[in-house]
Structure formats: C-alpha cells, structure tokens
Scaffold this motif. Structure first.
Motif, short mmCIF file in Angstrom:
data_model
loop_
_atom_site.label_atom_id
_atom_site.label_comp_id
_atom_site.label_asym_id
_atom_site.label_seq_id
_atom_site.Cartn_x
_atom_site.Cartn_y
_atom_site.Cartn_z
N GLU A 134 24.20 -1.25 10.67
CA GLU A 134 22.79 -0.89 10.87
C GLU A 134 21.89 -2.05 10.48
OE1 GLU A 134 21.58 2.94 9.61
OE2 GLU A 134 23.00 3.89 10.97
N ILE A 137 21.98 -4.53 13.30
CA ILE A 137 21.23 -4.03 14.45
C ILE A 137 19.73 -4.05 14.19
CG2 ILE A 137 20.74 -1.87 15.67
CD1 ILE A 137 23.75 -1.50 15.92
N ASP A 138 19.35 -3.80 12.96
CA ASP A 138 17.94 -3.92 12.58
C ASP A 138 17.43 -5.34 12.84
OD1 ASP A 138 17.17 -1.42 11.92
OD2 ASP A 138 17.49 -1.62 9.77
N GLU A 139 18.25 -6.32 12.44
CA GLU A 139 17.85 -7.71 12.66
C GLU A 139 17.68 -7.99 14.15
OE1 GLU A 139 20.64 -10.37 10.77
OE2 GLU A 139 20.83 -9.00 9.05
N LEU A 141 17.00 -5.88 16.50
CA LEU A 141 15.79 -5.21 16.97
C LEU A 141 14.56 -6.03 16.57
CD1 LEU A 141 16.66 -1.49 16.10
CD2 LEU A 141 16.17 -2.37 18.38
N HIS A 147 16.40 -3.51 22.30
CA HIS A 147 15.29 -2.58 22.15
C HIS A 147 15.82 -1.16 22.05
CE1 HIS A 147 13.85 -6.11 24.42
NE2 HIS A 147 12.84 -6.03 23.59
N ASP A 149 15.88 2.90 20.06
CA ASP A 149 15.91 3.64 18.80
C ASP A 149 17.03 3.10 17.91
OD1 ASP A 149 15.11 6.56 17.53
OD2 ASP A 149 17.20 6.01 17.17
N ARG A 150 16.69 2.76 16.69
CA ARG A 150 17.64 2.16 15.75
C ARG A 150 18.89 3.03 15.57
NH1 ARG A 150 17.92 3.29 10.33
NH2 ARG A 150 18.74 1.68 8.94
N SER A 154 22.70 2.07 17.27
CA SER A 154 23.87 1.81 16.43
C SER A 154 24.99 2.81 16.71
CB SER A 154 23.50 1.81 14.94
OG SER A 154 23.06 3.07 14.54
#
Lengths: 192, 192
Positions: A134, A137-139, A141, A147, A149-150, A154
């Motif tokens: 996560e 994936i945040d990085e 995003l 692009h 939804d986080r 994931s």
DNA sequence: CGTTTACACTAGCGCTTGCTTGGTTGACCC
DNA sequence: GGGTCAACCAAGCAAGCGCTAGTGTAAACG
C-alpha cells in the motif's frame, strides 16, 4: 512432551510438509503421510509439533516471513523512483512465488483451515506485507504514475499477482522480471 | 440405486451444499452435515447423488454455467465498442459473484478436489468462459484501448477479478458497477 | 559414572468418515 | 385397488483418522 523451538530439523520437516499440503491439500494430508514423507513414524511427528494444526501454522509463518524479508530487501536496493519501487515489489513477489512456492500456495489456499488464534497471529505478518504494497502504491498515486482508488488499486494488483500461482510456469519462457514489467506497464500505461 | 437427472429437488440440494462447502470447505463438510442442512438423513443423500464427489461437481457445474449465460447476455446487450464490452464483462463477472457467490467460491477454492474425469468435463465449461474474456481483451488490444501481451493481460485481469471474492463486501458502499469502472479505468488509464 | 535430553519406536484407543443395505411411506396410474 | 416409483429412513460396516502412552537408545552433560 516436546518443544516448539525452531530447530533446523523442524525447518526441514516444515518444508516437506508444505510440499504435501500443496499436493493433497491440508485436510487430505494425514499425519501418516506426513511422517512417511519425513522418514519417521507417525507417532514421532508429535515430538516436533504439538498437533497437525501447528504444522500448518509453521508452514505459513515460514513462507510469509520470507516474503516480507525479500520484499524489504528489494525496496532497499532499488532506485528511489515510484516506478522502480513498484517494479521491485512486483518482481520480489513473483520471485518469492518461484523460490518458495509451496509455502505460498498453502498460505493462499489453506488460510481458512487455521484455528482462530493462529490466524490472528499470522494476519499481523500478512498485514505487514500488504502495508508495504500500500505504501508503494501510495507513492505511485502521488507521483501520478497510476490513478484511482487507493484501496481498490492495491486489491486489484494483489489479486493479479496472487493469481499467478494458478498459471505461471517457472519452466516457461517468461521470467518473473518479464511479468513484473508487463504488470507495471499495464497499470501505468507505459510501454513495457 | 438412483438417477443423475437434474430435477428441481436436486438443484435445491446443490444450492444448499454450496453454502456448506463455502463455510467449511469440501473436505470438512461431512455427508451428515450436508444431510442435516437438507433436512434429510445421511443415507437418503445417496438417492440423489452417486457419491460426495458428485455433489461437488454439481455445485461447480451449476455456477460456471450460470456465469457463462450471464456473460453472454451482457455482451449481447451492451454497446458495440471495445470499452463498453470490456466494462460489461467485468460487471457481469462481479454481479455473478454477488448473486451466485457460493458456487463460485467453491469453484475457485475446491477445484483441486475434483477427480480427473470431473475436472476434465468442467474445464471445458471454464475454457468457454475464459474464451469470452480473451475475445473481449483482443478487441480492446486491437482498438488500442490497452496494450501488452494478450495472454498476460487476460490472466492479470482474471486474477484481479477472481481475487475480489476474498475482500469484496456486497453490503459495503461499492457496487459491482463501481468496481468494474475502476478496474477498466486502471488498465485503460482513463478517468473513472 | 549416573542423569538428562532429543528423537525415534510400537501399539492401539476412541472416534468419525463415506457409503451400503433392506425396508417404509405416500403420491400417482391404469 | 394392485402396481409402480421416487423419496426417505434406521442401522451399521469397514476403513481411516488424529493423537496418546509407554518404551528404547544414543549422544551430551555434570
């Protein structure tokens, strides 16, 4: 009667158990089958493990811990760009599946056979691993690399990767690195 | 002793068996548990099914056949653009998981418990379903909507979708339509 | 030396498993 | 109103299950 240490002997027995659990499934693997695979009699098995459940726990714990170590190492070694880190995580995941396949297949398929206490203990390990994902994936995003939804992204990525155990053939022409490239290319929409 | 027809009674029993297989897993579900759930005695069960294996086969066959019908219907109803068709397939897949969840969870988790003959028979059904997916993904590739290896992309997408049974909560805020949009957006790189 | 420890063995207990057998019931049919 | 048939039941068998009890043995320890 016995101890719950992590002796090398126990590690080896755990590895052999994983193999059988993959072939037959946990419920269909009897203690007699396990003992035969290990070259001992069924009664001797309970010197190393309290009961059959504990063997399952040992297999899954071993596999998850390895995955965590490998993923952390991969993140430390790679470039500090969002794309490199995404790629490194994907490759590490697939390589783990390759080298430690049995334990991971067991973790995926037999998770529900764990009793509540063991499941509680192991879910912390698994959460730590998913937290790595996560973060990466945040990085990605944040860098505008992907692009959406986080949470959903994931989950979709984890699904695509975990599903590979169903079809991936290590003896085939594709390397884990190839797969990682292709997956990252798919979600970042850049040429592989 | 009995027949292998597809009477309505048998359909209902199959539905109840699927429920138990999901809760307990195939191996841990005993014929006595199944019989109790069905409101009959364990011996009576073998009037409807040759053996326990045949119940598993019936559950998976039913679920896969439904998925195939729903997916075909979705493709016929939607617009004839690559993106609409991709979206329609994803939504159909997720809606099937929602309405017919038990049978599909069983198909995913207990596939390996099938004996070789049943597996052979059912894999044709599953191949027909996956062929639909590959066709739709081919169209999307041809239209330049997505890029990459045909084989890998379809496997990744199937993985992401099938994995949803692990975390998707039908009672939550997200609809199957939401998820389908988000997934298609992720791989086509267009805003959801 | 005697004691402890790790690891293995033999034998089997108590229970559950999938499945079979032989028989009963009630609805429908000519 | 005798015959048919799907649906169900009671009883239980043979096999296999996880696990335990008690013992043997060789190396390690003080």
């Amino acid at each position: 009667m016995n101890v719950m240490n992590d002796s090398p002997r126990r590690k080896e027995l755990t590895r052999q158990a994983a193999q059988l659990f993959v072939q037959e499934g946990f419920d269909r693997t009897t203690v007699r089958m396990l003992a035969q695979e290990m070259g001992i009699k069924s009664g001797s098995l309970f010197h190393h493990f309290r009961d059959k459940q504990e063997i399952l726990t040992a297999v899954i714990e071993e596999g998850t811990q390895n995955a965590l170590v490998i993923a952390k190492a991969a993140l430390e070694q790679c470039d500090n760009t969002a794309e490199s880190r995404l790629q490194a995580m994907a490759r590490a995941h697939l390589e783990t599946l390759l080298t430690d396949r049995n334990a991971h297949v067991v973790a995926l398929y037999e998770w529900r056979r764990l009793d509540p206490e063991a499941r509680d203990h192991l879910s912390h390990l698994r959460d730590a691993y998913e937290a790595l994902w996560e973060a990466v994936i945040d990085e990605a995003l944040g860098a505008g690399l992907i692009h959406g939804d986080r949470f959903l992204v994931s989950r979709f990525v984890m699904g695509a990767l975990n599903w590979t155990v169903r079809w991936y053939d290590p003896a085939g022409p594709r390397s884990p690195d190839d797969l990682a490239h292709e997956l990252v290319a798919m979600i970042t929409h850049r040429p592989a």
